[in-house]
Design an enzyme around this catalytic site. Structure first.
Site, PDB file in Angstrom:
ATOM      1  N   LYS A  81       0.865  -1.186   0.000  1.00 54.46           N
ATOM      2  CA  LYS A  81       0.000   0.000   0.000  1.00 54.46           C
ATOM      3  C   LYS A  81       0.898   1.231   0.000  1.00 54.46           C
ATOM      4  O   LYS A  81       1.936   1.246   0.677  1.00 54.46           O
ATOM      5  CB  LYS A  81      -0.890  -0.031   1.251  1.00 54.46           C
ATOM      6  N   SER A 156      -9.727   2.004   3.126  1.00 49.24           N
ATOM      7  CA  SER A 156      -8.837   2.789   2.303  1.00 49.24           C
ATOM      8  C   SER A 156      -7.816   1.941   1.550  1.00 49.24           C
ATOM      9  O   SER A 156      -7.169   2.449   0.632  1.00 49.24           O
ATOM     10  CB  SER A 156      -8.090   3.815   3.170  1.00 49.24           C
ATOM     11  N   SER A 180      -9.951  -0.361   7.367  1.00 51.40           N
ATOM     12  CA  SER A 180      -9.433  -0.245   6.007  1.00 51.40           C
ATOM     13  C   SER A 180      -8.755  -1.475   5.423  1.00 51.40           C
ATOM     14  O   SER A 180      -8.398  -1.462   4.244  1.00 51.40           O
ATOM     15  CB  SER A 180      -8.464   0.924   5.916  1.00 51.40           C
TER      16      SER A 180
HETATM   17  N1  GLN Z   1     -13.090   4.486   6.781  1.00 49.12           N
HETATM   18  C1  GLN Z   1     -12.418   4.930   7.978  1.00 49.12           C
HETATM   19  C2  GLN Z   1     -11.984   6.360   7.796  1.00 49.12           C
HETATM   20  O1  GLN Z   1     -12.316   6.917   6.817  1.00 49.12           O
HETATM   21  C3  GLN Z   1     -11.266   4.024   8.294  1.00 49.12           C
HETATM   22  C4  GLN Z   1     -10.074   4.275   7.441  1.00 49.12           C
HETATM   23  C5  GLN Z   1      -8.925   3.382   7.802  1.00 49.12           C
HETATM   24  O2  GLN Z   1      -9.066   2.347   8.441  1.00 49.12           O
HETATM   25  N2  GLN Z   1      -7.742   3.831   7.410  1.00 49.12           N
HETATM   26  O3  GLN Z   1     -11.339   6.923   8.616  1.00 49.12           O
END
Ligand code: GLN
Length: 489
Positions: A81, A156, A180
């Site tokens: 990532k 994400s 995410s």
């Molecule tokens: N969807 C959550 C956010 O927008 C979690 C994102 C994540 O786990 N990096 O913060």
């Protein structure tokens, strides 16, 4: 086995093929690079493809294999990532702010996987600074779901998930601050593990919300997650929140049978909001565990309903502080021809960050400001404790908790971008584990109208072995995790 296309194989199967000289790492790498390049216009799952370096690393791995100096991961291609710093390779975090940043060093998980002989194919697309649930906030454009390219892959770590789902790479790293890894894993039909907070070093992983961020992986099988976790887990003197505790043999632990496993079904996860099709598949999955000799009982997490509002105070607060360093002076994009210092800060940050990141920074700055700190931030920290205590109480009675990873299967691009709160509610089942620092995974458990659905398994701190063994037992009984989207088969 040799009849199975190379890209359809798991890491464990690929390692076996390399060991038997069925194919070389260079052949495997070339095959996957071809698939990555071909799929890029369809999925946009990558930010950088590092073909030349990958082929050189593969040739080196072939040398180690020939010399009998190979480890279990030698020669296996992976993707990181783009939140993980990679030496000499562009590391953008999905943001214009870091659009030209070439990292001078490797993040610890990157360094460990490099030392284990893996071959880096490139860096995957992601929501900007890992903020998002659909992979639509990336400066490099949205990622698409390989099961239906009109739909989101989740976020994400959406690039990593889409890649593995489409079998462009056998595995990829991800990060999970509020879901995410698990949420995109569920929406793309792959296995994703978020380890216990502190199990894997955060050194070199660009910070979003430091008390919640955790590195993990997305792969085809629980077995592959076990192989990768063994390589990246462990204490790191460069991350003071990494935990000094021996790393168990996760692969050996996969043999633990599900017989006698006490499974708690989280009552609050089966109320309104959960898609009926998803619920049906989850109930079928529980029946599989029952057949294997596990026991099921209902448990309650009374404060879990507060997890989304709690997270959306704590995470923005931490992000507003972490992202202060990107000011065009110390780090990040600098605007052209600033007229004075204030103009430099304002325009550099204004141009470098996207709308969602700005929304989080403003919310976070607000909840930390004098007069609001007690009302919002301190209160959120107290609720966080209550949520942790709920989990601790549940784990006095059961070994693991099970429930949905997401409320619904994948949704269309653009469907939730106009309403941040609707988007935030996607993480309703995943955020609790982050607030409490618990390990959790998602394994494929079936399809609704041709779209994959994930079963979430949550464990007590450092119970990764239990989670992986439970998922492995399930994956031996079912083949959902081996299904591939027709377009990419
Ligand atoms: N969807 C959550 C956010 O927008 C979690 C994102 C994540 O786990 N990096 O913060």
């Amino acid at each position: 086995m040799s009849a199975t296309a190379l890209h359809a194989r798991t890491l464990a199967e690929l390692a076996d093929g390399l060991a038997k000289r069925e194919f070389s790492s260079v052949e495997l790498t070339r095959h996957l690079l071809g698939r990555l390049e071909a799929a890029q216009p369809r999925l946009n799952a990558m930010i950088s493809i590092t073909g030349e370096a990958a082929l050189a690393a593969a040739a080196q791995a072939d040398g180690a294999l020939a010399a009998g100096k190979a480890g279990p991961l030698t020669g296996l291609p992976i993707v990181h990532k783009d939140i993980f710093c990679t030496e000499g390779v562009r590391t953008t975090c999905g943001s214009r702010m870091l659009g030209n940043f070439i990292s001078p060093y490797d993040a610890t998980p990157v360094a460990k996987l490099k030392a284990a002989g893996t071959v880096l194919l490139g860096k995957s697309n992601m929501d900007e600074f890992a903020m998002g649930s659909s992979n639509e906030t990336s400066w490099f454009g949205p990622v698409r779901n390989p099961w239906n390219t009109d739909l989101v892959p989740g976020g994400s770590s959406g690039g990593s998930a889409a890649l593995v789902g489409a079998r462009l790479a056998p595995a990829a790293t991800g990060t999970d601050t509020g879901g995410s890894i698990r949420q995109p894993a569920a929406l793309t039909g792959v296995t994703g593990l978020k380890p216990t907070y502190g199990r894997v070093s955060r050194y070199g992983m660009i910070a979003f919300a430091s008390s919640l961020d955790q590195a993990g992986m997305l792969a085809v099988s629980a077995e592959d997650c076990a192989l990768l976790l063994g390589a990246i887990a462990g204490f790191d003197p460069r991350d003071s929140t990494s935990v000094e505790r021996p790393v168990p043999d996760y692969h050996a632990a996969l043999a633990t049978p599900a017989r006698g496993l006490r499974i708690g079904l989280v009552k609050e996860f089966f109320g309104a909001g959960l898609d009926a099709g998803n619920e049906k598949l989850l109930r079928e999955a529980f029946a599989v565990f029952e057949r294997l000799g596990a026991t099921l009982e209902e448990v309650s997490l009374p404060n879990i309903g507060l997890s989304v509002p709690t997270y959306y105070v704590v995470a923005p607060a931490e992000c507003s502080s972490n992202l202060a360093r990107f000011d065009g002076v110390r780090y990040g994009h600098r605007c052209a021809d600033p007229k004075d210092l204030l103009d430099l800060y304002q325009r550099s940050r204004g141009e470098g960050f996207g709308a969602e990141v700005k929304r989080r920074i403003m919310t976070g700055t607000y909840v930390l400001s004098a007069g609001y700190y007690d009302a919002y931030y301190l209160k959120a920290q107290r609720v966080r404790q209550l949520i942790s205590a709920d989990f601790a109480r549940a784990f006095e009675r059961v070994d693991v908790l099970m429930g949905p990873a997401t409320p619904t299967p994948a949704f269309p691009l653009g469907a939730k971008t106009a309403d941040p709160v609707t988007m935030y509610l996607n993480d309703i089942y995943t955020i609790g584990a982050n607030l409490a620092g618990l390990p959790a995974l998602s394994t494929p458990c079936g399809f609704v109208d041709g779209l994959p659905v994930g079963l979430q398994i949550i464990g007590p701190h450092f119970a990764e072995e239990k989670l992986l063994a439970a998922a492995h037992a399930f994956q031996r009984e079912t083949d959902w995790h081996r299904r591939m989207p027709a377009e990419f088969a």
